[in-house]
Design a protein around this motif. Structure first.
Motif, PDB file in Angstrom:
ATOM      1  N   VAL A 137       0.699  -1.201   0.027  1.00 31.99           N
ATOM      2  CA  VAL A 137      -0.132   0.119  -0.090  1.00 31.99           C
ATOM      3  C   VAL A 137       1.011   1.119   0.085  1.00 31.99           C
ATOM      4  O   VAL A 137       0.605   2.098  -0.823  1.00 31.99           O
ATOM      5  CB  VAL A 137      -1.017  -0.204   1.306  1.00 31.99           C
ATOM      6  CG1 VAL A 137      -1.661   1.370   1.161  1.00 31.99           C
ATOM      7  CG2 VAL A 137      -1.875  -1.247   1.245  1.00 31.99           C
ATOM      8  N   ARG A 138       1.833   1.322   0.986  1.00 28.20           N
ATOM      9  CA  ARG A 138       2.824   2.371   0.967  1.00 28.20           C
ATOM     10  C   ARG A 138       3.569   2.513  -0.679  1.00 28.20           C
ATOM     11  O   ARG A 138       3.564   3.705  -0.913  1.00 28.20           O
ATOM     12  CB  ARG A 138       3.918   2.015   2.039  1.00 28.20           C
ATOM     13  CG  ARG A 138       4.586   3.269   2.422  1.00 28.20           C
ATOM     14  CD  ARG A 138       5.536   2.909   3.547  1.00 28.20           C
ATOM     15  NE  ARG A 138       4.750   2.655   4.655  1.00 28.20           N
ATOM     16  CZ  ARG A 138       4.889   1.658   5.076  1.00 28.20           C
ATOM     17  NH1 ARG A 138       5.435   0.562   4.853  1.00 28.20           N
ATOM     18  NH2 ARG A 138       4.033   1.419   6.396  1.00 28.20           N
TER      19      ARG A 138
ATOM     20  N   ASN B 111       1.162   3.792  -3.274  1.00 27.80           N
ATOM     21  CA  ASN B 111       0.723   5.218  -3.170  1.00 27.80           C
ATOM     22  C   ASN B 111       1.772   6.077  -3.488  1.00 27.80           C
ATOM     23  O   ASN B 111       1.714   7.181  -4.073  1.00 27.80           O
ATOM     24  CB  ASN B 111       0.346   5.418  -1.723  1.00 27.80           C
ATOM     25  CG  ASN B 111      -0.768   4.800  -1.142  1.00 27.80           C
ATOM     26  OD1 ASN B 111      -1.713   4.721  -2.027  1.00 27.80           O
ATOM     27  ND2 ASN B 111      -1.274   4.664   0.218  1.00 27.80           N
ATOM     28  N   ALA B 112       2.927   5.824  -3.038  1.00 25.90           N
ATOM     29  CA  ALA B 112       4.408   6.686  -3.507  1.00 25.90           C
ATOM     30  C   ALA B 112       4.594   6.645  -4.782  1.00 25.90           C
ATOM     31  O   ALA B 112       5.142   7.591  -5.179  1.00 25.90           O
ATOM     32  CB  ALA B 112       5.470   6.233  -2.521  1.00 25.90           C
TER      33      ALA B 112
ATOM     34  N   ARG C  86      -0.769   0.513  -8.699  1.00 23.35           N
ATOM     35  CA  ARG C  86      -2.033  -0.114  -8.158  1.00 23.35           C
ATOM     36  C   ARG C  86      -1.395  -1.649  -7.380  1.00 23.35           C
ATOM     37  O   ARG C  86      -0.373  -1.934  -7.854  1.00 23.35           O
ATOM     38  CB  ARG C  86      -3.030  -0.179  -9.149  1.00 23.35           C
ATOM     39  CG  ARG C  86      -2.629  -1.294 -10.133  1.00 23.35           C
ATOM     40  CD  ARG C  86      -3.788  -1.266 -11.196  1.00 23.35           C
ATOM     41  NE  ARG C  86      -3.485  -2.369 -11.915  1.00 23.35           N
ATOM     42  CZ  ARG C  86      -4.073  -2.922 -13.216  1.00 23.35           C
ATOM     43  NH1 ARG C  86      -5.264  -1.762 -13.480  1.00 23.35           N
ATOM     44  NH2 ARG C  86      -3.816  -3.524 -14.179  1.00 23.35           N
TER      45      ARG C  86
ATOM     46  N   ASP D 255       2.252   5.964  -7.321  1.00 21.68           N
ATOM     47  CA  ASP D 255       1.076   6.161  -8.089  1.00 21.68           C
ATOM     48  C   ASP D 255       0.624   4.734  -8.935  1.00 21.68           C
ATOM     49  O   ASP D 255       0.248   5.133 -10.053  1.00 21.68           O
ATOM     50  CB  ASP D 255       0.882   7.516  -8.962  1.00 21.68           C
ATOM     51  CG  ASP D 255      -0.199   7.788  -9.689  1.00 21.68           C
ATOM     52  OD1 ASP D 255      -1.280   7.525  -8.810  1.00 21.68           O
ATOM     53  OD2 ASP D 255      -0.209   8.451 -10.563  1.00 21.68           O
TER      54      ASP D 255
END
Length: 373
Positions: free
Chosen positions: A100-101, A104-105, A109, A107
């Motif tokens: 997840v981290r 998110n960092a 999936r 961009d």
């Protein structure tokens, strides 16, 4: 310069040289999970793999999964393709929240992996175009029987009496995937990307003789598990005129397993590229082979283990500095024997010298000096 003058701990960084780690990486991967290839003939790939010491996990007309003896995921995944190529490496995250981290960092999936593997993956691309997968929560294959190291009488220490020593001439049981080596036209940019995104740290830097001020031309990079010792390198990267796979390495139990397993490969008509010897960076005993598609693969044993406290070593890059003992590095291993691969690299050199990358004329001269020193 003597081969043994610049071992790991004898020469550290100079002022303002690369620190070998990122100050605040996004995540810290814990291991190299598996490698992915595409090959035109899965049957030939499987025959070599079994002779090399892998066990087949599954085989369909489109995919071959190979494993070592240790518990975990497959070590190698080979898919059928119209041409043979290296597709990328997968690294294991410490926990699923790291995906997840990372997503998110960057961009990107999180995707589900196929049911045969289980778990989830974030797919990334390094600056030099290399495919990088970060995985978590995959199925774990149970451990298989390993090849027990032979009982040795060493010096005055006698552990074996009234018994002979007979190493079986059988495939060396592959225990696990150890590392992969990649060549990059953008070494510094790609190195920093791995350190910042995956939390890897550098064990050793090499530089071209006379060009230390220009920075490293090879990096041996390990996972950061804090005080837990890990392999000297899970990934190594070297500067060159093309972005490509160089070799991958697989652990076996001891020297006798490695040597007798090599005799088994020779009996089956496979080509030894270079060996047997002991490296300097990493210290492992090695033996290199070519598979039917020309990919270079290594049996190794007795490699170094470092924890996170050790700072990078620095040493000049030379052909003689590749091993403490053993035969001289072969032309096949160095990629300079006449043939299709060397011709492809020669063409890549001409292209790289005209392109915007880190491989310029000065670097070419340094590479040629290193290859002959």
């Amino acid at each position: 310069m003597g081969t043994h003058n610049d071992l790991h701990s004898e020469q550290g960084a100079l002022r303002d040289e690369h620190p070998g780690r990122a100050a605040n990486p996004i995540i810290k991967v814990v291991d190299l999970a598996w490698l992915e290839f595409e090959k035109t003939d899965l049957s030939a790939a499987e025959r070599f793999a079994n002779a090399f010491g892998f066990v087949t996990v599954s085989r369909t007309s489109e995919e071959l999964q190979l494993r070592g003896a240790y518990a975990g995921a497959p070590a190698v995944i080979i898919r059928h393709g119209i041409r043979s190529r290296f597709a990328g490496a997968a690294f294991r995250a410490a926990e699923s929240s790291d995906l997840v981290r990372l997503a998110n960092a960057t961009d990107t999936r999180i995707d589900a992996l196929p049911e045969s593997l289980g778990g989830a993956v974030v797919d990334l691309t390094a600056p030099d175009g290399a495919g990088v997968r970060v995985i978590a929560d995959t199925h774990e294959l149970p451990a298989r029987a390993i090849q027990e190291p032979l009982v040795l009488n060493t010096g005055g220490g006698v552990r074996r009496t009234n018994a002979t020593q007979r190493a079986p001439r059988v495939p060396a049981v592959v225990e696990r995937l150890g590392h992969v080596v990649l060549q990059s036209t953008r070494l510094r940019q790609s190195l920093d990307w791995y350190l910042e995104h995956l939390g890897l740290i550098v064990s050793d830097f090499l530089y071209y003789p006379g060009q230390r001020e220009r920075g490293p031309t090879m990096s041996f990079i390990r996972c950061d598990r804090g005080s837990e010792p890990v392999d000297h390198h899970a990934l190594a990267m070297t500067l060159g005129p093309s972005n490509r796979y160089v070799h991958s390495a697989y652990q076996v139990s001891d020297l006798d397993a490695l040597a007798a397993g090599g005799e088994h490969l020779l009996d089956h008509g496979y080509h030894r590229s270079w060996g047997i010897g002991r490296h300097i960076q990493g210290s492992q005993i090695f033996d290199y082979w070519r598979d039917p598609d020309g990919f270079l693969v290594e049996h190794f044993t007795d490699g170094d283990r470092f924890d996170s406290s050790l700072a990078p070593g620095w040493a000049p890059m030379t052909a003689s500095g590749l091993a403490q003992w053993g035969p001289p590095a072969s032309k096949d291993f160095l990629g300079i024997s006449p043939g299709r691969d060397s011709l492809r690299e020669l063409r890549a050199t001409a292209t790289a010298l005209r392109a915007d990358n880190e491989f310029d004329l000065s670097r070419l001269r340094g590479l040629m000096k290193a290859a002959t020193s």
